[in-house]
Design a protein around this motif. Structure first.
Motif, mmCIF file in Angstrom:
data_model
loop_
_atom_site.group_PDB
_atom_site.id
_atom_site.type_symbol
_atom_site.label_atom_id
_atom_site.label_comp_id
_atom_site.label_asym_id
_atom_site.label_seq_id
_atom_site.Cartn_x
_atom_site.Cartn_y
_atom_site.Cartn_z
ATOM 1 N N ASP A 104 0.710 -1.238 -0.278
ATOM 2 C CA ASP A 104 -0.166 0.252 -0.129
ATOM 3 C C ASP A 104 0.830 1.182 0.618
ATOM 4 O O ASP A 104 0.759 1.943 -0.341
ATOM 5 N N ALA A 108 3.127 2.557 -8.065
ATOM 6 C CA ALA A 108 1.326 1.950 -8.281
ATOM 7 C C ALA A 108 1.728 1.567 -9.966
ATOM 8 O O ALA A 108 2.449 2.303 -11.126
ATOM 9 N N TYR A 174 -0.492 3.307 -4.598
ATOM 10 C CA TYR A 174 -1.025 2.109 -5.076
ATOM 11 C C TYR A 174 -1.838 1.972 -4.112
ATOM 12 O O TYR A 174 -2.865 1.562 -4.161
ATOM 13 N N LYS A 178 -5.559 1.997 -5.824
ATOM 14 C CA LYS A 178 -6.023 0.147 -5.519
ATOM 15 C C LYS A 178 -7.480 -0.046 -5.953
ATOM 16 O O LYS A 178 -7.556 -1.427 -6.954
ATOM 17 N N LYS A 179 -8.190 0.281 -5.702
ATOM 18 C CA LYS A 179 -9.834 0.613 -5.821
ATOM 19 C C LYS A 179 -10.810 0.730 -7.078
ATOM 20 O O LYS A 179 -11.509 0.751 -6.766
ATOM 21 N N THR A 181 -9.511 -0.261 -9.774
ATOM 22 C CA THR A 181 -9.307 -1.137 -10.941
ATOM 23 C C THR A 181 -11.032 -1.968 -10.862
ATOM 24 O O THR A 181 -11.647 -1.914 -9.996
ATOM 25 N N VAL A 207 -5.312 -1.470 -11.385
ATOM 26 C CA VAL A 207 -4.174 -1.103 -10.318
ATOM 27 C C VAL A 207 -3.072 -2.002 -10.323
ATOM 28 O O VAL A 207 -4.022 -3.305 -9.421
ATOM 29 N N PRO A 209 0.465 -3.474 -7.421
ATOM 30 C CA PRO A 209 1.311 -2.714 -6.793
ATOM 31 C C PRO A 209 3.154 -3.066 -7.849
ATOM 32 O O PRO A 209 3.329 -3.644 -8.175
ATOM 33 N N GLN A 284 -0.146 -10.126 -8.986
ATOM 34 C CA GLN A 284 -1.497 -10.264 -8.810
ATOM 35 C C GLN A 284 -1.527 -11.260 -9.407
ATOM 36 O O GLN A 284 -3.236 -11.779 -8.508
#
Length: 351
Positions: A104, A108, A174, A178-179, A181, A207, A209, A284
């Motif tokens: 986190d 990203a 990130y 990240k959310k 996506t 997205v 990392p 991922q």
């Protein structure tokens, strides 16, 4: 991550001293990759300490000013504006307490892919690219386009994109992104329709990392599992912007994952970038498989979906941007498309 982790200035000062002492050891610099990583941690920690100290000074100054400005309307209004800005910045720091996952805090990789629909979908993908670039600029993050595949030239010389890959460098990039996506949906009067018909376009956002292959021991990429292809970097309309074959395309044979990089000047640099992207995609993929296994053990029937529609942007017959997970709605869609994503992102983080 706790409140203590984000705001404990004494803990961060201790970490600064630890890093600075480690830098005094001549052997430390023999591992260049580790040295670069810790040097970056030192810079970021110093920046956080300076920011917290700045918050403390601002609050003290506002208190002092309030004491001597009693009854002065103009001064009081100025203090209120200052405090509102102060609260906004504190809120951004508070959000970091939600970032507890492994990557986190780091950089990203953001991919935008146009859906079916030709020029409308490609134009929509280009609008999303600009939206995220402007959002990142507002956050003070560095953005680099690693690869971009341009679409057809259409109305008023507009050129969309079929696919774009961005590297976003900045603290908690990130964690914040990240959310995002998922599938993004646009409803508008098509600029490519001779009859001015309403059109619905889709584009997907992914997205990931940015993975450090040295640090992430679970990712091992065998040379024989990777197919390397060299191509020319191209610009809008298919124009070659580089006469030499410096762009790199890697295919991971066991999984079929394909990644490309064209932003660097040399083949080797583009290959290194592409390998880093491939590592992120493999990581991922591992996470998806792990979550599916956990869901199966728990008897969860709902599939884990990575391409579900998450947000709609409507420009006709009314204007509204709505996130379908948080129900956050903003009527000023144009401000959203100009990078004003904080309301959506903050709600997503708190889910």
């Amino acid at each position: 991550m706790s409140w203590r982790t984000v705001f404990d200035i004494a803990e961060k000062r201790n970490r600064i001293r630890e890093l600075e002492n480690e830098f005094q050891n001549p052997a430390f610099w023999q591992n260049k990759e580790r040295a670069a990583k810790l040097n970056r941690e030192l810079s970021e920690t110093k920046e956080i300490v300076a920011q917290i100290e700045g918050f403390q000074r601002e609050l003290n100054d506002a208190r002092d000013l309030a004491k001597i400005s009693e009854g002065d309307i103009h001064s009081i209004e100025g203090i209120e504006r200052q405090l509102n800005d102060f609260k906004d910045r504190i809120r951004q720091e508070e959000l970091k307490t939600f970032f507890s996952a492994k990557y986190d805090h780091g950089d990203a990789l953001l991919t935008i892919t146009a859906g079916a629909g030709g020029q409308d979908a490609q134009d929509w993908a280009a609008l999303l690219l600009r939206m995220y670039q402007r959002y990142c600029e507002k956050k003070g993050w560095a953005v680099k386009i690693l690869h971009q595949s341009f679409g057809e030239q259409g109305a008023e010389g507009r050129i969309g994109i079929k696919h774009a890959l961005l590297e976003i460098q900045g603290p908690f990039a990130y964690g914040f992104l990240k959310k995002e996506t998922g599938v993004h949906r646009l409803v508008r009067i098509s600029p490519f329709s001779a009859k001015s018909l309403r059109h619905t376009s889709f584009a997907s956002v992914e997205v990931l990392p940015r993975i450090d292959m040295v640090e992430e021991k679970s990712i091992a990429i065998k040379p024989e599992d990777v197919k390397l292809e060299l191509t020319r970097s191209s610009g809008p309309g298919g124009q070659n912007v580089n006469k030499r074959e410096t762009a790199v395309r890697l295919t991971h044979i066991p999984t079929g994952i394909v990644v490309e990089s064209q932003s660097e000047r040399s083949q080797q640099q583009n290959r290194d970038q592409a390998m880093a992207v491939l590592a992120s995609k493999l990581y991922q993929l591992q996470e998806q498989q792990r979550q599916q296994e956990v869901a199966a053990l728990k008897g969860v029937q709902k599939p884990i979906e990575w391409g579900s529609q998450i947000r709609s942007y409507v420009l006709h017959p009314y204007t509204l941007a709505k996130d379908h997970r948080t129900d956050v709605e903003i009527s000023d869609v144009h401000s959203v498309l100009n990078g004003e994503l904080d309301s959506f992102v903050e709600a997503e983080i708190k889910l």
